[in-house]
Enzyme design. Structure first.
Site, PDB file in Angstrom:
ATOM      1  N   CYS A 141     -54.798  38.973 -21.283  1.00 39.50           N
ATOM      2  CA  CYS A 141     -54.727  39.451 -19.896  1.00 39.50           C
ATOM      3  C   CYS A 141     -55.672  40.626 -19.657  1.00 39.50           C
ATOM      4  CB  CYS A 141     -53.295  39.843 -19.552  1.00 39.50           C
ATOM      5  SG  CYS A 141     -52.516  40.894 -20.797  1.00 39.50           S
ATOM      6  N   HIS A 220     -50.492  46.227 -15.992  1.00 41.71           N
ATOM      7  CA  HIS A 220     -51.323  47.215 -16.691  1.00 41.71           C
ATOM      8  C   HIS A 220     -52.241  47.858 -15.645  1.00 41.71           C
ATOM      9  CE1 HIS A 220     -50.463  44.996 -20.411  1.00 41.71           C
ATOM     10  NE2 HIS A 220     -51.151  43.948 -20.015  1.00 41.71           N
TER      11      HIS A 220
HETATM   12  P1  NAD Z   1     -43.289  34.320 -24.926  1.00 41.26           P
HETATM   13  O1  NAD Z   1     -42.604  34.925 -26.085  1.00 41.26           O
HETATM   14  O2  NAD Z   1     -42.886  34.661 -23.551  1.00 41.26           O
HETATM   15  O3  NAD Z   1     -43.261  32.733 -25.044  1.00 41.26           O
HETATM   16  C1  NAD Z   1     -43.535  32.058 -26.235  1.00 41.26           C
HETATM   17  C2  NAD Z   1     -42.800  30.738 -26.245  1.00 41.26           C
HETATM   18  O4  NAD Z   1     -43.090  30.050 -27.460  1.00 41.26           O
HETATM   19  C3  NAD Z   1     -41.283  30.896 -26.192  1.00 41.26           C
HETATM   20  O5  NAD Z   1     -40.780  29.909 -25.315  1.00 41.26           O
HETATM   21  C4  NAD Z   1     -40.838  30.641 -27.629  1.00 41.26           C
HETATM   22  O6  NAD Z   1     -39.545  30.089 -27.685  1.00 41.26           O
HETATM   23  C5  NAD Z   1     -41.860  29.626 -28.066  1.00 41.26           C
HETATM   24  N1  NAD Z   1     -42.051  29.590 -29.521  1.00 41.26           N
HETATM   25  C6  NAD Z   1     -41.874  30.564 -30.413  1.00 41.26           C
HETATM   26  N2  NAD Z   1     -42.189  30.133 -31.646  1.00 41.26           N
HETATM   27  C7  NAD Z   1     -42.564  28.852 -31.508  1.00 41.26           C
HETATM   28  C8  NAD Z   1     -42.978  27.859 -32.425  1.00 41.26           C
HETATM   29  N3  NAD Z   1     -43.106  28.129 -33.711  1.00 41.26           N
HETATM   30  N4  NAD Z   1     -43.288  26.639 -31.932  1.00 41.26           N
HETATM   31  C9  NAD Z   1     -43.183  26.357 -30.599  1.00 41.26           C
HETATM   32  N5  NAD Z   1     -42.795  27.275 -29.686  1.00 41.26           N
HETATM   33  C10 NAD Z   1     -42.482  28.495 -30.151  1.00 41.26           C
HETATM   34  O7  NAD Z   1     -44.848  34.646 -25.160  1.00 41.26           O
HETATM   35  P2  NAD Z   1     -45.960  34.768 -24.035  1.00 41.26           P
HETATM   36  O8  NAD Z   1     -45.925  36.148 -23.486  1.00 41.26           O
HETATM   37  O9  NAD Z   1     -45.914  33.619 -23.117  1.00 41.26           O
HETATM   38  O10 NAD Z   1     -47.272  34.706 -24.931  1.00 41.26           O
HETATM   39  C11 NAD Z   1     -47.853  33.490 -25.353  1.00 41.26           C
HETATM   40  C12 NAD Z   1     -49.299  33.713 -25.690  1.00 41.26           C
HETATM   41  O11 NAD Z   1     -49.968  34.179 -24.521  1.00 41.26           O
HETATM   42  C13 NAD Z   1     -49.547  34.779 -26.765  1.00 41.26           C
HETATM   43  O12 NAD Z   1     -50.715  34.431 -27.464  1.00 41.26           O
HETATM   44  C14 NAD Z   1     -49.793  36.025 -25.948  1.00 41.26           C
HETATM   45  O13 NAD Z   1     -50.533  37.000 -26.640  1.00 41.26           O
HETATM   46  C15 NAD Z   1     -50.579  35.447 -24.783  1.00 41.26           C
HETATM   47  N6  NAD Z   1     -50.556  36.245 -23.552  1.00 41.26           N
HETATM   48  C16 NAD Z   1     -49.425  36.858 -23.135  1.00 41.26           C
HETATM   49  C17 NAD Z   1     -49.453  37.608 -21.973  1.00 41.26           C
HETATM   50  C18 NAD Z   1     -48.256  38.354 -21.479  1.00 41.26           C
HETATM   51  O14 NAD Z   1     -48.403  39.384 -20.860  1.00 41.26           O
HETATM   52  N7  NAD Z   1     -47.045  37.900 -21.705  1.00 41.26           N
HETATM   53  C19 NAD Z   1     -50.624  37.702 -21.224  1.00 41.26           C
HETATM   54  C20 NAD Z   1     -51.757  36.990 -21.653  1.00 41.26           C
HETATM   55  C21 NAD Z   1     -51.715  36.270 -22.820  1.00 41.26           C
END
Ligand code: NAD
Length: 337
Positions: A141, A220
């Site tokens: 992000c 942010h």
């Molecule tokens: P999150 O924790 O909200 O969601 C992750 C999902 O994956 C959950 O539903 C969890 O149950 C599932 N999960 C966990 N382990 C798993 C596995 N082994 N197999 C399948 N599913 C599994 O995370 P998020 O915030 O959505 O982040 C996901 C990605 O996006 C990360 O790489 C993060 O760095 C990136 N990201 C996050 C944000 C943010 O602000 N939240 C912003 C940009 C990018």
């Protein structure tokens, strides 16, 4: 033309938004989503009509919770053209091996290292680099936000150096897993990883970053100081930012003085989940002195990468050129430009 079949692995903050955004496009469809555990988000996915798949070892857990999975992760991989992997950071390699074995394309998110894919993506800075590739990574992000403004500014003025401080939200609004809840926490490993992450898309950019985590969940804020290749005026910079895709200028004088007012504006826009896909720049906070540019921008971390994920699918599946994809995605998500 047949629609591209998309699977989403990981249905959390990013995954559930990608699923809804893909569903709004005419040229792609969501075949199914993978949820690791049955919980309220799983039930919401079922309610929305998504086919829910589960890791093989958790299928019984789903059945006990009264949710019949459509299959396992491996089943879904066999049914799609491309997986968008939205699992938490550092899980990527495990799934990459599965996608590779199945010959399926996959997008990873910013929690993974650039080295996992060797290609990182931003819709306007380097769309073409992901053209037809099997694996790519939509940068984080904060990195997406910096690319959205520094990319067009570099084209217009050639940036000699950029110094950025990132004031980071502690957790997403739905999380209760991290802090600080009452403090300001500097990242002491310097410079922070955000600069090299920007360079995974714009390798020539001389950028250095620092970060402080603060007790807020909404957005942010980034402060940017950039030395331009020539003297410029504030008006010239504002004109570039006004034209930049997915950048929204707001005025403190209109009452948008802080991130909570930006989120109120997002609610008024009536978008899904009150998302603010654009990077928000305070107009009065843009200032050029000689060849030095100063500005502030706010980042809705939960949603700014969502349009980029849709565009990345189009690039990897060779469906449209960059400007056409950006326009199509924007129209479907209600983004002005
Ligand atoms: P999150 O924790 O909200 O969601 C992750 C999902 O994956 C959950 O539903 C969890 O149950 C599932 N999960 C966990 N382990 C798993 C596995 N082994 N197999 C399948 N599913 C599994 O995370 P998020 O915030 O959505 O982040 C996901 C990605 O996006 C990360 O790489 C993060 O760095 C990136 N990201 C996050 C944000 C943010 O602000 N939240 C912003 C940009 C990018």
């Amino acid at each position: 033309m047949a629609t591209v079949k998309v699977g989403i692995n990981g249905y959390g903050t990013i995954g559930k938004r990608v699923a809804d955004a893909v569903r709004k496009q005419k040229d792609m469809e969501v075949v199914g989503i993978v949820k690791a555990h049955p919980n309220y988000e799983t039930r919401m996915a079922v309610q929305k009509g998504f086919a829910v798949y589960a890791p093989a070892e958790n299928v019984d857990l789903f059945k006990e919770a009264g949710i019949e999975p459509a299959g396992t992760v491996d089943d879904l991989i066999k049914e799609v053209d491309i997986m968008v992997d939205c699992t938490p950071g550092n899980v990527g390699q495990y799934y990459k091996d599965k996608y590779q074995a199945a010959g399926v394309k996959a997008i990873f998110e910013g929690g993974e290292e650039h080295s996992l894919t060797g290609v990182s993506f931003n819709s306007t800075a380097n769309y073409q680099e992901s053209w037809g590739v099997q694996f790519s990574r939509v940068v984080s992000c904060n990195t997406t936000a910096l690319l959205r403004t520094l990319g067009p500014l570099d084209k217009a003025f050639r940036i000699e150096s950029a110094y950025v401080t990132i004031i980071r939200r502690a957790a997403d609004p739905g999380d209760s897993k991290t802090g600080p809840v009452n403090g300001l926490e500097p990242s002491v490993r310097l410079p922070t990883h955000h600069g090299p992450d920007v360079q995974s898309v714009m390798p020539w950019l001389n950028i250095t970053t620092m970060a402080v985590k603060v007790s807020t969940t909404l957005m942010h804020v980034q402060t940017v100081v950039a030395k331009l290749g020539r003297d410029a005026t504030t008006e010239e910079v504002l004109a570039v930012l006004r034209a930049a895709p997915r950048v929204r200028l707001v005025k403190a004088a209109d009452g948008i003085k802080s991130t909570n007012q930006i989120m109120e504006m997002a609610r008024d826009l009536g978008r899904d989940r009150s998302d603010m896909y654009e990077i928000v720049v305070w107009e009065e906070g843009v200032k050029v002195v000689g060849d030095t540019l100063y500005y502030y921008q706010a980042v809705h971390q939960e949603s700014d990468v969502i349009p980029e994920n849709v565009d990345c699918i189009r690039a990897m599946c060779k469906m449209a050129d960059g400007p056409a994809s950006v326009a199509q995605t924007n129209q479907a998500l209600g983004i002005d430009h």
